[in-house]
Design a protein around this motif. Structure first.
Motif, PDB file in Angstrom:
ATOM      1  N   ASP A  11      -6.876  -0.244  -6.526  1.00  0.00           N
ATOM      2  CA  ASP A  11      -8.052   1.664  -6.759  1.00  0.00           C
ATOM      3  C   ASP A  11      -8.297   2.056  -5.580  1.00  0.00           C
ATOM      4  N   ARG A  12      -8.109   1.269  -4.440  1.00  0.00           N
ATOM      5  CA  ARG A  12      -8.737   1.223  -3.587  1.00  0.00           C
ATOM      6  C   ARG A  12      -8.627   2.404  -2.255  1.00  0.00           C
ATOM      7  N   ILE A  13      -9.022   3.488  -1.540  1.00  0.00           N
ATOM      8  CA  ILE A  13      -8.542   4.003  -0.839  1.00  0.00           C
ATOM      9  C   ILE A  13      -9.114   3.473   0.552  1.00  0.00           C
ATOM     10  N   TYR A  14      -8.286   3.420   1.869  1.00  0.00           N
ATOM     11  CA  TYR A  14      -8.559   2.622   3.541  1.00  0.00           C
ATOM     12  C   TYR A  14      -8.089   3.922   4.242  1.00  0.00           C
ATOM     13  N   ALA A  15      -8.950   3.895   4.744  1.00  0.00           N
ATOM     14  CA  ALA A  15      -8.648   4.938   6.119  1.00  0.00           C
ATOM     15  C   ALA A  15      -7.224   4.438   7.082  1.00  0.00           C
ATOM     16  N   LEU A  16      -6.727   5.342   7.442  1.00  0.00           N
ATOM     17  CA  LEU A  16      -5.309   4.951   8.289  1.00  0.00           C
ATOM     18  C   LEU A  16      -5.710   4.911   9.951  1.00  0.00           C
ATOM     19  N   PRO A  17      -5.541   4.473  10.693  1.00  0.00           N
ATOM     20  CA  PRO A  17      -5.335   4.535  12.584  1.00  0.00           C
ATOM     21  C   PRO A  17      -4.298   5.950  12.693  1.00  0.00           C
ATOM     22  N   TRP A  46       0.931  -1.202  -0.151  1.00  0.00           N
ATOM     23  CA  TRP A  46       0.051   0.095   0.112  1.00  0.00           C
ATOM     24  C   TRP A  46       0.762   1.219  -0.139  1.00  0.00           C
ATOM     25  N   SER A  47       0.180   2.643  -0.314  1.00  0.00           N
ATOM     26  CA  SER A  47       1.017   3.675   0.150  1.00  0.00           C
ATOM     27  C   SER A  47       0.165   4.734   0.166  1.00  0.00           C
ATOM     28  N   LEU A  48       0.936   5.528   0.855  1.00  0.00           N
ATOM     29  CA  LEU A  48      -0.010   7.429   1.566  1.00  0.00           C
ATOM     30  C   LEU A  48      -0.510   8.049   0.908  1.00  0.00           C
ATOM     31  N   PRO A  73       6.957   3.624  12.715  1.00  0.00           N
ATOM     32  CA  PRO A  73       6.980   2.641  13.121  1.00  0.00           C
ATOM     33  C   PRO A  73       5.260   1.967  13.776  1.00  0.00           C
ATOM     34  N   ALA A  74       4.432   2.633  13.707  1.00  0.00           N
ATOM     35  CA  ALA A  74       3.042   2.228  13.976  1.00  0.00           C
ATOM     36  C   ALA A  74       2.765   2.016  13.002  1.00  0.00           C
ATOM     37  N   LEU A  75       3.166   2.589  11.907  1.00  0.00           N
ATOM     38  CA  LEU A  75       2.087   1.580  10.826  1.00  0.00           C
ATOM     39  C   LEU A  75       2.905   0.624   9.654  1.00  0.00           C
ATOM     40  N   ARG A  76       3.732   0.081  10.429  1.00  0.00           N
ATOM     41  CA  ARG A  76       4.705  -1.324   9.420  1.00  0.00           C
ATOM     42  C   ARG A  76       4.285  -3.037  10.222  1.00  0.00           C
ATOM     43  N   GLY A  77       2.912  -2.054  10.612  1.00  0.00           N
ATOM     44  CA  GLY A  77       2.176  -3.796  10.783  1.00  0.00           C
ATOM     45  C   GLY A  77       0.676  -3.578  10.583  1.00  0.00           C
ATOM     46  N   TYR A  78       0.613  -2.310   9.630  1.00  0.00           N
ATOM     47  CA  TYR A  78      -1.205  -1.801   9.439  1.00  0.00           C
ATOM     48  C   TYR A  78      -1.099  -2.793   8.139  1.00  0.00           C
TER      49      TYR A  78
END
Length: 298
Positions: free
Chosen positions: A25-31, A6-8, A49-54
């Motif tokens: 092509d899908r957009i997802y919410a981030l925590p 995924w990308s930011l 580091p918080a996003l490594r396991g997202y």
């Protein structure tokens, strides 16, 4: 479960901007609640580091959002010139040129545009507007005089850049002395001349930035088809060289040069109505239409 790349991305939805994730092509919410990728990068030491396991597959899908330029707007856009072996060969006919780091700047708030936004060019052939597909390095941890062996630790991720260039006004026929022969601002710094995106792929998805296929097509016809392996000065050396000149800051963007296949050697340039598409590895596809510019100064 397999890892999903995924990308930011920075999106606009319901009148608000936010940082989200894009997979396919899908957009997802981030925590993490940020107004955009640039804002998230200001906290990269904690956010990374918080996003490594997202995993986007566990997140809410966001429908109907507009994907903007991921970095709105970097403080600094540094572009590396003459940094691909095959591009040097097509421009000079030589392969034995000793290359040292060379940079120029693009005005960040006026040149940077996102996917789907129009590259605006002056009507008529005089500008000779050309394309340059480039790997963009996005800084996550700033610094000055960064050692080469520590440079990749300063990278948040990678994006796609099109270093659009007006070849016509680059060389000044009216220069009164040799140091003033080249006008980099007129060539590289015009409004909309830095398409970027669609997102910033975190560095852990790109183990080797020098092993990525890089391709650019205009109206479906492939013009550039190469690899970042052709890069002469590699990403760590570019970061070190750039940081010896300026203090790098989170969210800064370094464009790393373009491979062979630009239009100038064949006198093939962009025109209103064209569609430019740049693909680099798994970083996505950056698509931008070309329109005629109108208004003062265009």
């Amino acid at each position: 479960m397999t890892v999903l790349l995924w990308s930011l991305v920075t999106i606009a939805s319901a009148g608000e901007t936010s940082c989200a994730a894009m997979a396919g092509d899908r957009i997802y919410a981030l925590p993490l609640p940020y107004k955009g990728v640039f804002e998230l990068l200001q906290d990269w030491a904690e956010a990374g580091p918080a996003l490594r396991g997202y995993d986007p597959r566990t997140a809410q899908v966001i429908d109907g959002a507009e994907v903007l330029a991921p970095l709105r707007y970097p403080r600094t856009v540094l572009c590396s010139g003459s940094n691909y072996r095959d591009h040097l060969a097509e421009m000079t006919g030589r392969t034995d040129v000793a290359v040292t780091p060379f940079f120029f700047l693009k005005p960040p708030t006026t040149t940077v545009i996102g996917p789907g936004a129009a590259i605006r060019i002056s009507p008529g052939p005089a500008a000779q507007v050309d394309w340059e597909a480039e790997l963009g390095v996005v800084i996550g941890a700033g610094g000055r005089d960064i050692p080469v062996d520590e440079a990749l630790a300063h990278v948040a991720g990678y994006t796609i850049v099109n270093d659009v260039s007006a070849r016509g006004p680059h060389h000044r026929a009216d220069a009164f002395a040799e140091p003033f022969e080249w006008d980099w601002l007129a060539s590289k710094g015009r409004d909309t001349f830095c398409p970027t995106g669609p997102g910033v792929v975190p560095h852990w998805f790109v183990p080797d930035p020098h092993a990525l296929p890089i391709r650019l097509a205009v109206n479906g016809r492939v013009e550039q088809d190469s690899s970042t392996a052709e890069m002469l000065i590699r990403v760590p050396e570019l970061i070190a060289a750039a940081s010896a000149l300026v203090t790098l800051q989170p969210g800064d963007l370094i464009a790393t040069g373009t491979p062979a296949g630009v239009g100038q050697p064949r006198q093939r340039f962009l025109h209103p109505g064209d569609l430019v598409e740049v693909t680099i590895g798994d970083l996505g596809v950056l698509r931008n239409p070309v329109e005629a510019a109108t208004g003062p100064g265009e």
